[in-house]
Design an enzyme around this catalytic site. Structure first.
Site, mmCIF file in Angstrom:
data_model
loop_
_atom_site.group_PDB
_atom_site.id
_atom_site.type_symbol
_atom_site.label_atom_id
_atom_site.label_comp_id
_atom_site.label_asym_id
_atom_site.label_seq_id
_atom_site.Cartn_x
_atom_site.Cartn_y
_atom_site.Cartn_z
ATOM 1 N N TYR A 1 66.490 -5.079 19.721
ATOM 2 C CA TYR A 1 66.818 -3.655 19.612
ATOM 3 C C TYR A 1 66.076 -3.023 18.430
ATOM 4 O O TYR A 1 65.432 -1.985 18.561
ATOM 5 C CB TYR A 1 68.324 -3.526 19.431
ATOM 6 C CG TYR A 1 68.847 -2.140 19.217
ATOM 7 C CD1 TYR A 1 69.350 -1.754 17.973
ATOM 8 C CD2 TYR A 1 68.882 -1.208 20.247
ATOM 9 C CE1 TYR A 1 69.856 -0.485 17.776
ATOM 10 C CE2 TYR A 1 69.389 0.058 20.048
ATOM 11 C CZ TYR A 1 69.874 0.410 18.813
ATOM 12 O OH TYR A 1 70.374 1.678 18.615
ATOM 13 N N GLN B 1 77.467 6.395 24.575
ATOM 14 C CA GLN B 1 78.365 6.738 23.453
ATOM 15 C C GLN B 1 77.981 8.077 22.825
ATOM 16 O O GLN B 1 78.841 8.936 22.604
ATOM 17 C CB GLN B 1 78.287 5.643 22.373
ATOM 18 C CG GLN B 1 79.226 5.917 21.196
ATOM 19 C CD GLN B 1 78.976 5.028 19.986
ATOM 20 O OE1 GLN B 1 77.858 4.590 19.737
ATOM 21 N NE2 GLN B 1 80.024 4.790 19.214
ATOM 22 N N ILE C 1 72.255 6.688 34.694
ATOM 23 C CA ILE C 1 72.149 5.765 35.833
ATOM 24 C C ILE C 1 73.495 5.655 36.539
ATOM 25 O O ILE C 1 73.589 5.262 37.695
ATOM 26 C CB ILE C 1 71.669 4.378 35.340
ATOM 27 C CG1 ILE C 1 71.205 3.494 36.498
ATOM 28 C CG2 ILE C 1 72.754 3.667 34.545
ATOM 29 C CD1 ILE C 1 69.715 3.499 36.690
ATOM 30 N N LYS D 1 63.136 -0.159 18.434
ATOM 31 C CA LYS D 1 63.312 1.105 17.726
ATOM 32 C C LYS D 1 62.182 1.315 16.709
ATOM 33 O O LYS D 1 61.664 2.418 16.537
ATOM 34 C CB LYS D 1 64.680 1.164 17.046
ATOM 35 C CG LYS D 1 65.836 1.314 18.033
ATOM 36 C CD LYS D 1 65.718 2.592 18.850
ATOM 37 C CE LYS D 1 66.889 2.786 19.794
ATOM 38 N NZ LYS D 1 66.740 4.027 20.608
ATOM 39 N N GLY E 1 70.828 9.645 29.700
ATOM 40 C CA GLY E 1 71.775 8.733 29.063
ATOM 41 C C GLY E 1 73.040 9.478 28.651
ATOM 42 O O GLY E 1 73.683 9.152 27.667
HETATM 43 C C1 VAH Z 1 74.333 -1.081 17.506
HETATM 44 N N1 VAH Z 1 75.611 0.979 17.333
HETATM 45 O O1 VAH Z 1 75.231 -1.630 16.921
HETATM 46 C C2 VAH Z 1 74.255 0.448 17.442
HETATM 47 C C3 VAH Z 1 73.483 0.908 16.225
HETATM 48 C C4 VAH Z 1 73.082 0.614 13.803
HETATM 49 C C5 VAH Z 1 73.784 0.103 14.977
HETATM 50 O O2 VAH Z 1 72.139 0.953 16.466
HETATM 51 O O3 VAH Z 1 73.497 -1.695 18.138
#
Ligand code: VAH
Length: 313
Positions: free
Chosen positions: A140, A10, A33, A144, A6
Site C-alpha cells: 500500500y 470509508q 464497484i 501511494k 470509490g
Molecule cells: C490504512 N487507514 O490503515 C489506512 C491509512 C495511514 C493508514 O492509509 O491502511
C-alpha cells in the site's frame, strides 16, 4: 460536475454526502464497484463503476459532463499485504486512468488520496517532515509513494491539476473498518459499546497519526477549492490532527465507559504500524492552503460513542 470514484468506501461515503450538501446532489455523481451506505445511495445519482475500467470511467465522465474527479478507490494496507498484485493494480491503474483523462483535457481537476503509509522504517518517526527519507515497506505504501511521483510528473509534464493529501488514520462512525491497519481505532468504539472489551491487534505503545473524518473531509474539499497558485506541493501534502496509541484511546473511552477493558494480541499488522511515523509535521499545508485540524481525541470519542450507541442498545 463532480465524480467520486470509490464513493462506497470509508472516505468516499462521507465525502459524497458532504459535497452534495455543499453543491447540490445533482452536481455530484457517486460511483463504486458496489453500492454503499443507505444515506449515500439515497443522497443522489449513483453509478456502478470499476475504477480499473478506463472506457467505463470515460463514458461516465462524458455522459455526466464531469469536470472534477475525486479518486477514492483503493485497497488499504492490511488487505494489500494479503493480495499484493491486486492491491498494486487497483491503486495504480485507477490513478493512471484518471490522470490520463486529465492529460487529455476530458476533466479539469483531480483529487487523489495518499497516506502516511508512504513513510517507512527509515523515516524520522516524530514530526515527520514533508520532504524526507521514504522507504515504504508495505504494498500500500509503495503504491501511494509511486502514485505521488506520477501525480507530480503529470502536473509538471502535462499541466494536470491534481491535488493530494497524505491522510493519517481516519476514524468515522458512518462506515465499518475496511482493511486498514489504523482501523483498530474505529473497531474499538464498536466493541466498547457492544462488549465493553476489545482485543487490540496492535500493542499498547503503538502511536500513530490519526484524524476524525470531519477534519479529513474539510481538508479534502479545502485543498480542492484553493487557487491553484497556492498549491506548492504536487506530490502530496502531509496532514496531521491527532497522534495517539491504543492505551490513550482506551483512557478516552473509559471517561464514558469506565468498565471498558482492552487487551493486546498483536498480529501481522503490528509490523505495518511499526514501519509508519508516530506524528507528522503538516506546516506546509497550514501555510499553503490554511489547513488546521479541529477535533481532539476526547471530542472524537464523544462523537463516536454518541453516534454509535443506538446500534448497541
Ligand atoms: C490504512 N487507514 O490503515 C489506512 C491509512 C495511514 C493508514 O492509509 O491502511
Amino acid at each position: 460536475r463532480i465524480l467520486i470514484i470509490g464513493a462506497s468506501g470509508q472516505i468516499g461515503t462521507e465525502l459524497t454526502v458532504y459535497l452534495r450538501s455543499k453543491f447540490g446532489s445533482h452536481k455530484v455523481i457517486a460511483s463504486d464497484i458496489r453500492e454503499g451506505s443507505e444515506e449515500m445511495m439515497q443522497s443522489g445519482p449513483f453509478e456502478i463503476l470499476d475504477a480499473m475500467d478506463y472506457e467505463a470511467i470515460q463514458e461516465v465522465v462524458i455522459r455526466h459532463e464531469i469536470t472534477d474527479v475525486y479518486l477514492m478507490a483503493a485497497m488499504l494496507s492490511a488487505t494489500a499485504e494479503k493480495f499484493p498484485m491486486k492491491g498494486w493494480n487497483l491503486n495504480m491503474n485507477s490513478l493512471f486512468h484518471v490522470l490520463n483523462l486529465a492529460k487529455d483535457k476530458k476533466i479539469d481537476k483531480v483529487f487523489w488520496p495518499s497516506s502516511i503509509a508512504v513513510f517507512g522504517p527509515t523515516t524520522p518517526k516524530t514530526n515527520t517532515p514533508q520532504c524526507t527519507v521514504m522507504e515504504p515497506s508495505t504494498v500500500y505504501g509503495i503504491s501511494k509513494q509511486t502514485g505521488e511521483r506520477w501525480c507530480e510528473y503529470y502536473h509538471n509534464r502535462y499541466g494536470v491539476d491534481v491535488r493530494s493529501i497524505r491522510y493519517p488514520g481516519l476514524i468515522s462512525y458512518k462506515t465499518l473498518p475496511g482493511g486498514g491497519t489504523t482501523d483498530y481505532a474505529v473497531d474499538i468504539y464498536h466493541k466498547a459499546l457492544k462488549h465493553k472489551e476489545y482485543v487490540c491487534f496492535l500493542n499498547a505503545e503503538t502511536t500513530l497519526p490519526m484524524m476524525f473524518m470531519d477534519d479529513a473531509i474539510r481538508a479534502t474539499v479545502g485543498i480542492m477549492e484553493t487557487d491553484k497558485e497556492n498549491i506548492k506541493v504536487r506530490s502530496s501534502y502531509n496532514l496531521s490532527g491527532l497522534s495517539f496509541n491504543p492505551e490513550e484511546i482506551t483512557a478516552s473511552i473509559q471517561k464514558h465507559i469506565p468498565e471498558f477493558k482492552i487487551s493486546y494480541d498483536p498480529d501481522f499488522r503490528q509490523a505495518i504500524a511499526d514501519s509508519w511515523p508516530q506524528s507528522i509535521d503538516d506546516s506546509e499545508a497550514r501555510t499553503d492552503w490554511g489547513w488546521e485540524h479541529k477535533v481532539s481525541l476526547d471530542e472524537m470519542t464523544a462523537i463516536m460513542l454518541d453516534n454509535l450507541k443506538d446500534e448497541y442498545l
